[in-house]
Enzyme design. Structure first.
Site, PDB file in Angstrom:
ATOM      1  N   HIS A   1     -24.019  -9.882 -17.775  1.00 25.10           N
ATOM      2  CA  HIS A   1     -24.172  -8.515 -17.246  1.00 25.10           C
ATOM      3  C   HIS A   1     -22.872  -8.112 -16.567  1.00 25.10           C
ATOM      4  CE1 HIS A   1     -26.987  -5.189 -15.970  1.00 25.10           C
ATOM      5  NE2 HIS A   1     -25.853  -4.891 -15.358  1.00 25.10           N
TER       6      HIS A   1
ATOM      7  N   HIS B   1     -19.919  -4.866 -16.784  1.00 25.79           N
ATOM      8  CA  HIS B   1     -19.458  -3.582 -17.343  1.00 25.79           C
ATOM      9  C   HIS B   1     -17.937  -3.593 -17.424  1.00 25.79           C
ATOM     10  CE1 HIS B   1     -23.416  -1.536 -17.026  1.00 25.79           C
ATOM     11  NE2 HIS B   1     -23.591  -2.413 -16.053  1.00 25.79           N
TER      12      HIS B   1
ATOM     13  N   HIS C   1     -31.293  -2.118 -18.248  1.00 27.85           N
ATOM     14  CA  HIS C   1     -31.302  -2.161 -16.785  1.00 27.85           C
ATOM     15  C   HIS C   1     -32.707  -1.776 -16.338  1.00 27.85           C
ATOM     16  CE1 HIS C   1     -26.975  -2.173 -17.195  1.00 27.85           C
ATOM     17  NE2 HIS C   1     -26.758  -2.065 -15.897  1.00 27.85           N
TER      18      HIS C   1
ATOM     19  N   GLU D   1     -33.823  -2.440 -10.820  1.00 29.26           N
ATOM     20  CA  GLU D   1     -32.653  -2.390  -9.933  1.00 29.26           C
ATOM     21  C   GLU D   1     -32.852  -1.215  -8.963  1.00 29.26           C
ATOM     22  OE1 GLU D   1     -28.986  -0.988 -11.678  1.00 29.26           O
ATOM     23  OE2 GLU D   1     -27.755  -1.839 -10.098  1.00 29.26           O
TER      24      GLU D   1
ATOM     25  N   ASP E   1     -21.629  -7.752 -12.670  1.00 30.07           N
ATOM     26  CA  ASP E   1     -21.913  -6.330 -12.886  1.00 30.07           C
ATOM     27  C   ASP E   1     -20.611  -5.516 -12.995  1.00 30.07           C
ATOM     28  OD1 ASP E   1     -23.599  -4.228 -13.356  1.00 30.07           O
ATOM     29  OD2 ASP E   1     -24.435  -4.100 -11.339  1.00 30.07           O
ATOM     30  N   ASP E   2     -19.997  -5.202 -11.867  1.00 31.68           N
ATOM     31  CA  ASP E   2     -18.747  -4.415 -11.842  1.00 31.68           C
ATOM     32  C   ASP E   2     -17.782  -5.067 -10.844  1.00 31.68           C
ATOM     33  OD1 ASP E   2     -19.667  -1.846 -13.391  1.00 31.68           O
ATOM     34  OD2 ASP E   2     -21.242  -2.238 -11.910  1.00 31.68           O
TER      35      ASP E   2
HETATM   36 ZN   LIG Z   1     -25.183  -2.972 -14.746  1.00 31.13          ZN
END
Ligand SMILES: [Zn+2]
Length: 330
Positions: free
Chosen positions: A13, A15, A192, A195, A273-274
């Site tokens: 996961h 991005h 997703h 969340e 994630d990021d």
């Molecule tokens: Zn995400």
């Protein structure tokens, strides 16, 4: 205490846009004539702090405005891959979100191919792509993106689909047709869910979309029947501990639901994630498991190997990844 930076790591996961290193994004900002507010790399670092999930999403959209040409995407993707190699990350299934493409006369196909060209310059890390169809675009917009990406999925190595964006406003049920179409075309499915919205969103992703993994899924912990289902079916969760704290989805480490899910026996992977936008790293997520969640070595080892089980890669690649990570532990 182990040195997690030396462990061969994998994540599911991630991005690509949210992983663009600050110096790389700063180069893009300068290349495109600067920004009226963000005047230095340090200001950019400080700018990556969020009041809440919506504020994070606004910042994400702002950051994307500096990806204006195919060369930008290729440049950014290469920088992301080089940073992964530096961090001993060996396998990543990376989301990309070709949603704002129209503004600069780009095509979604072109974006996918440009990203692939950038990633291919760094063969030391394997990065198949998952297209984030962006749920905010609704059933028609997501379907159009799927059609466009289908044309180049082989060349760009796009192996799956997902839906990011404003989860609460765009529930899974809206995307039944597009997920069915994607499955028929051989794409692997994640979404997703759990969340920014609660357990109903996770149930929707499972029951109506037929997902093979859940992106985040941490709010599943609010529903014991759902936790039981996830454990029984070993449906993989792409948990992103630091992300949840940074976006305010989880208010503090003490109440982080990931621990509940891990202790219940769910198939949990940890992910960044990021990472650029959250000032985080995958090694850092393993430090969280050890130092904040206080998990024992056996449990952390299981989590480190979980991507080899939960990935969308072919069986031989999964076995290779499993062996590589196991060798570090032995
Ligand atoms: Zn995400």
């Amino acid at each position: 205490m182990r040195d997690w930076s030396t462990m061969p790591k994998a994540e599911l996961h991630f991005h690509l846009e949210g992983a663009i290193p600050v110096p790389t994004l700063w180069e893009l900002i300068e290349h495109h004539g600067g920004d009226p507010v963000i005047k230095s790399p340090q200001q950019l670092v400080d700018f990556y702090a969020y009041r809440d999930f919506a504020h994070f999403m606004e910042t994400w959209v702002w950051m994307n405005t500096f990806l204006r040409t195919y060369d930008d995407f290729e440049f950014a993707a290469e920088a992301v891959a080089r940073q992964l190699v530096e961090q001993n990350v060996v396998y990543v299934e990376a989301f990309f979100s070709p949603s704002d493409f129209r503004r600069h006369n780009l095509t979604r196909q072109g974006i996918a191919l440009a990203i692939r060209a950038g990633l291919d310059k760094v063969p030391e890390v394997e990065v198949p792509l998952i297209v984030d169809l962006v749920r905010d675009r609704g059933p028609e917009g997501t379907s159009a993106t799927l059609d466009a990406i289908s044309e180049v999925a082989g060349d760009a190595r796009v192996i799956g689909i997902g839906i990011g964006g404003y989860e609460a406003e765009h529930p899974p049920e809206l995307f039944v047709d597009v997920y069915r179409k994607a499955r028929d075309r051989g794409f692997r499915l994640t979404a997703h869910a759990g969340e920014a919205a609660g357990p109903a969103s996770v149930w929707g992703a499972i029951k109506t979309l037929g997902v093979e993994r859940i992106g985040h899924g941490v709010r599943s912990a609010e529903d014991p029947a759902l936790v039981e289902y996830l454990v029984e079916h070993q449906l993989p969760l792409e948990v992103c501990p630091t992300s949840n704290i940074r976006t305010g989805v989880v208010s503090d480490w003490e109440s982080h639901p990931a621990r509940t899910l891990i202790e219940a026996g769910a198939l949990v992977t940890v992910n960044t994630d990021d990472p650029a936008m959250f000032h985080s790293s995958l090694a850092g997520e393993f430090r969280v498991l050890e130092e904040i969640f206080g998990l024992d070595e056996e449990t952390i080892k299981k989590i480190s190997l979980a991507p080899a089980q939960a990935s969308f890669a072919p069986p031989d690649s999964k076995q290779r990844l499993h062996d590589q990570i196991t060798a570090w532990w032995d």
